[in-house]
Motif scaffolding. Structure first.
Motif, PDB file in Angstrom:
ATOM      1  N   ILE A 511      14.224 -86.398 -22.374  1.00  0.00           N
ATOM      2  CA  ILE A 511      14.391 -87.846 -22.311  1.00  0.00           C
ATOM      3  C   ILE A 511      14.985 -88.694 -23.630  1.00  0.00           C
ATOM      4  O   ILE A 511      14.248 -88.241 -24.695  1.00  0.00           O
ATOM      5  CB  ILE A 511      12.893 -88.373 -21.825  1.00  0.00           C
ATOM      6  CG1 ILE A 511      12.668 -87.998 -20.589  1.00  0.00           C
ATOM      7  CG2 ILE A 511      13.042 -89.996 -21.937  1.00  0.00           C
ATOM      8  CD1 ILE A 511      11.283 -88.338 -19.829  1.00  0.00           C
ATOM      9  N   GLN A 512      16.025 -89.414 -23.414  1.00  0.00           N
ATOM     10  CA  GLN A 512      16.279 -89.923 -24.544  1.00  0.00           C
ATOM     11  C   GLN A 512      16.360 -91.464 -24.462  1.00  0.00           C
ATOM     12  O   GLN A 512      16.605 -91.990 -23.437  1.00  0.00           O
ATOM     13  CB  GLN A 512      17.957 -89.704 -25.104  1.00  0.00           C
ATOM     14  CG  GLN A 512      18.195 -87.983 -25.453  1.00  0.00           C
ATOM     15  CD  GLN A 512      19.663 -87.714 -25.527  1.00  0.00           C
ATOM     16  OE1 GLN A 512      20.418 -88.553 -25.126  1.00  0.00           O
ATOM     17  NE2 GLN A 512      20.076 -86.770 -26.134  1.00  0.00           N
ATOM     18  N   ILE A 513      15.832 -92.161 -25.369  1.00  0.00           N
ATOM     19  CA  ILE A 513      15.627 -93.565 -25.678  1.00  0.00           C
ATOM     20  C   ILE A 513      16.227 -94.120 -26.798  1.00  0.00           C
ATOM     21  O   ILE A 513      15.621 -93.861 -27.697  1.00  0.00           O
ATOM     22  CB  ILE A 513      14.066 -94.179 -25.315  1.00  0.00           C
ATOM     23  CG1 ILE A 513      13.625 -93.536 -23.999  1.00  0.00           C
ATOM     24  CG2 ILE A 513      14.112 -95.538 -25.192  1.00  0.00           C
ATOM     25  CD1 ILE A 513      12.199 -93.922 -23.755  1.00  0.00           C
ATOM     26  N   LYS A 514      17.324 -94.717 -26.662  1.00  0.00           N
ATOM     27  CA  LYS A 514      17.974 -95.091 -28.052  1.00  0.00           C
ATOM     28  C   LYS A 514      18.884 -96.546 -27.680  1.00  0.00           C
ATOM     29  O   LYS A 514      18.984 -96.814 -26.463  1.00  0.00           O
ATOM     30  CB  LYS A 514      19.146 -94.303 -28.280  1.00  0.00           C
ATOM     31  CG  LYS A 514      18.499 -92.704 -28.822  1.00  0.00           C
ATOM     32  CD  LYS A 514      19.634 -91.794 -29.412  1.00  0.00           C
ATOM     33  CE  LYS A 514      18.907 -90.482 -29.745  1.00  0.00           C
ATOM     34  NZ  LYS A 514      20.054 -89.569 -30.330  1.00  0.00           N
ATOM     35  N   GLU A 515      19.032 -97.339 -28.933  1.00  0.00           N
ATOM     36  CA  GLU A 515      20.070 -98.149 -28.886  1.00  0.00           C
ATOM     37  C   GLU A 515      21.383 -97.856 -28.923  1.00  0.00           C
ATOM     38  O   GLU A 515      21.819 -96.805 -29.498  1.00  0.00           O
ATOM     39  CB  GLU A 515      19.738 -99.159 -30.102  1.00  0.00           C
ATOM     40  CG  GLU A 515      20.397-100.573 -29.964  1.00  0.00           C
ATOM     41  CD  GLU A 515      19.966-101.473 -31.189  1.00  0.00           C
ATOM     42  OE1 GLU A 515      20.737-102.546 -31.332  1.00  0.00           O
ATOM     43  OE2 GLU A 515      19.087-100.994 -32.218  1.00  0.00           O
ATOM     44  N   LYS A 516      22.152 -98.546 -27.931  1.00  0.00           N
ATOM     45  CA  LYS A 516      23.595 -98.188 -27.760  1.00  0.00           C
ATOM     46  C   LYS A 516      24.210 -99.499 -27.802  1.00  0.00           C
ATOM     47  O   LYS A 516      24.229-100.007 -26.672  1.00  0.00           O
ATOM     48  CB  LYS A 516      23.670 -97.342 -26.610  1.00  0.00           C
ATOM     49  CG  LYS A 516      25.248 -96.532 -26.281  1.00  0.00           C
ATOM     50  CD  LYS A 516      25.011 -95.927 -25.148  1.00  0.00           C
ATOM     51  CE  LYS A 516      26.260 -95.291 -24.821  1.00  0.00           C
ATOM     52  NZ  LYS A 516      26.438 -94.324 -23.522  1.00  0.00           N
ATOM     53  N   GLY A 517      24.977 -99.878 -28.718  1.00  0.00           N
ATOM     54  CA  GLY A 517      26.001-100.831 -28.734  1.00  0.00           C
ATOM     55  C   GLY A 517      25.327-102.334 -28.324  1.00  0.00           C
ATOM     56  O   GLY A 517      25.825-103.033 -27.505  1.00  0.00           O
ATOM     57  N   GLY A 518      24.208-102.520 -28.849  1.00  0.00           N
ATOM     58  CA  GLY A 518      23.500-103.749 -28.713  1.00  0.00           C
ATOM     59  C   GLY A 518      22.693-103.852 -27.600  1.00  0.00           C
ATOM     60  O   GLY A 518      22.011-104.645 -27.042  1.00  0.00           O
TER      61      GLY A 518
END
Length: 600
Positions: A511-518
């Motif tokens: 599981i990945q939870i990241k910010e991506k392009g705003g």
């Protein structure tokens, strides 16, 4: 066809007679003005086109004669220079003497000869000059070097040169130059004879790059292009551009069919073009002069000035009269159009000020009543839609709980049958915590709570799949954003139930939870058996139906459909749900949602 024209004409006449008096006057003035203007303009253009074609023809013919005369004079000057050089005392002396490379006196003479040839070259714009003697003497000036292995005796045209004492040759590359640095070179060969015995004693050679011909670069009010071809039809020199060739159309391919002195004109859409053909009496070369005039429209407008002094004021007068009579009708129509545009942009309830007491006033009043009624109706529909969506959202969310409960009870049942009571108690305690989380009434919670809920879910799943490996990559600062309940758990459950169904080796979930392009990206990846392409297409088709508002029946992938439908109801077009899968390798599911202000 004739009957159709008659019907159209009759309709036009009928339409004219039902117009009001003011409209008839405006229309009549406009038609008369257009008719007079059209007749004057068309007549003027026809006369002007003819005059320009004749002017261009005469210019092209004159320019062609000028090119032929310039070429003729240029060749005469070279002939004079060649004869003056070959019969000079120093040239006769070095060509008649027995040449010896070690003779110092002869070397001094050759240096003087080189200096003399350099002067000749400079006086003729740095053309190349060489003297080639039968006794082995060779003197040359210019930028290029003479090929020491060149033998003029091997040339096929040598007999013609000896017969005529002069020979012209146009070449892409000169064979007598060691490493020619230029292309398109004109070579002139002259035989040198002893002025006492008239015996042949050598040759003088001029080699001239055709790009140095100044008579091709004459200033002209027209865009002149010149093409010169030799007797074989090969191009000797040209200053054409790609646009010039395009403007000529098919003429460029028909040049060989022209007759001497022939001049034609072509009227293209944006250019006049005249072509003149001639043939040089000195070299026998064909010369073509193409004269373009690309500013014809501007010139026509300039000559149209007198007519403009009459037509423009008349047009302005008719224009103001038409505006005056039509303003009364056009203004309310324009205001109605702008109001309709505002309504189309979701600004409902727009009304128009009504100062009219006639039919136009009735039209505006009807529009205002319709706009107010439309606003009221849309407001009622929105209220009903919100209530219906909230009810549907709650029903979708409730579908997840029994689905998950059934799977968990299967795990507890298995543990009890295996006499693993403590583990069954642990699962029950964890299940109790999860259901306390489920009892919350909020549809949107903190993403951190959803993330912790996944950990509780995996605590239960470990008892079903002991070899399950779990990896995570989390950006802590995005866990505080608002997020919808029961989104991640169905995705992980889908990986375990379908992805690892037939898998025997290591099972991994990431599981990945990241910010991506705003925005915020939530990714669930497994190394299971993957989804077949046909099944993946069916899932994508179901997502499309959800976006169109079609009700979806329960199926094998109810969890995915449920999640997508709730996300669509919550975010509409603002979210993305991407599924990438390869059979036998695994599946990647990514949800991208807007990054909202933290509220946790």
């Amino acid at each position: 066809m004739g009957a159709a024209i008659k019907r159209c004409f009759k309709k036009a006449v009928d339409w004219y007679w039902i117009l009001s008096l003011k409209r008839k006057v405006v229309f009549l003035f406009a038609m008369v003005f257009l008719l007079v203007f059209s007749i004057c303009f068309i007549g003027f253009r026809l006369v002007t086109n003819f005059n320009y074609q004749e002017e261009l023809k005469n210019h092209a013919l004159s320019r062609n004669l000028q090119v032929e005369e310039s070429l003729k004079q240029y060749m005469k000057n070279l002939d004079f220079t060649a004869y003056t050089t070959m019969y000079s005392n120093w040239a006769q002396n070095i060509l008649k003497a027995d040449y010896s490379p070690n003779d110092k006196e002869q070397q001094i003479q050759l240096e003087g000869a080189t200096h003399f040839l350099s002067n000749i070259s400079q006086m003729n714009k740095d053309i190349g000059v060489a003297i080639y003697g039968n006794n082995g003497v060779f003197v040359m000036t210019g930028k290029e070097k003479f090929d020491p292995y060149y033998k003029i005796e091997d040339e096929t045209w040598l007999n013609i040169l000896k017969r005529d004492s002069k020979y012209y040759q146009w070449q892409d590359h000169c064979g007598y130059l060691e490493s020619p640095g230029q292309k398109n070179i004109l070579s002139l060969y002259y035989t040198i004879r002893d002025y006492h015995t008239f015996d042949h004693i050598g040759y003088i050679i001029f080699y001239i790059p055709t790009e140095q011909w100044d008579f091709l670069k004459v200033e002209s009010p027209y865009n002149d292009c010149i093409l010169i071809k030799n007797e074989s039809g090969n191009q000797v020199e040209s200053n054409f551009t790609k646009n010039n060739v395009t403007a000529l159309g098919g003429i460029f391919e028909k040049l060989d069919g022209f007759k001497t002195g022939e001049t034609i004109a072509r009227n293209n859409e944006k250019q006049y073009c005249a072509v003149s053909y001639g043939k040089s009496t000195v070299t026998g070369w064909k010369t073509y002069v193409f004269s373009f005039h690309s500013d014809k429209d501007n010139t026509i407008v300039e000559q149209f000035g007198f007519w403009a002094l009459v037509i423009v004021p008349l047009g302005l007068l008719i224009f103001f009269i038409a505006v005056y009579f039509s303003n009364y009708l056009s203004q309310p129509i324009i205001r109605c159009k702008n109001a309709i545009l505002e309504i189309r942009n979701n600004k409902f309830g727009v009304t128009i000020d009504n100062h009219y007491q006639d039919e136009i006033g009735e039209l505006i009043s009807g529009f205002n009543d319709m706009s107010v009624a439309m606003e009221s109706l849309i407001s009622q529909n929105k209220t009903m839609e919100v209530l219906e969506r909230e009810s549907e959202f709650e029903m979708l969310q409730q579908k997840i709980n029994p689905h998950f409960l059934y799977n968990t009870l299967e795990i507890i049942n298995g543990l009890i049958l295996e006499d693993r009571s403590l583990q069954a108690v642990t699962v029950c305690e964890t299940l109790g915590k999860m259901f306390r989380y489920n009892l919350g009434d909020d549809a949107r919670i903190c993403l951190r709570d959803e993330y912790e809920y996944i950990h509780q879910y995996l605590t239960i799943i470990y008892y079903k799949i002991p070899d399950l490996e779990f990896y995570e990559e989390i950006d802590e600062h995005v866990l505080d954003i608002p997020f919808y309940k029961f989104i991640l758990q169905p995705l992980v459950e889908n990986c375990i139930k379908h992805g690892f169904q037939d898998k025997r080796e290591e099972c991994c979930v990431t599981i990945q939870i990241k910010e991506k392009g705003g925005k915020v990206s939530v990714i669930v990846v497994d190394n299971g058996c993957g989804i077949q392409e046909e099944k993946l297409n069916q899932i994508e088709e179901t997502f499309s139906l959800i976006r169109l508002g079609v009700k979806i029946k329960s199926g094998k992938h109810i969890g995915l459909h449920n999640v997508y439908q709730r996300l669509w109801m919550g975010y509409q077009e603002k979210f993305q749900f991407n599924i990438t899968s390869r059979a036998g390798l695994g599946t990647k599911m990514e949800i991208i949602v807007p990054k909202e202000e933290p509220k946790c």
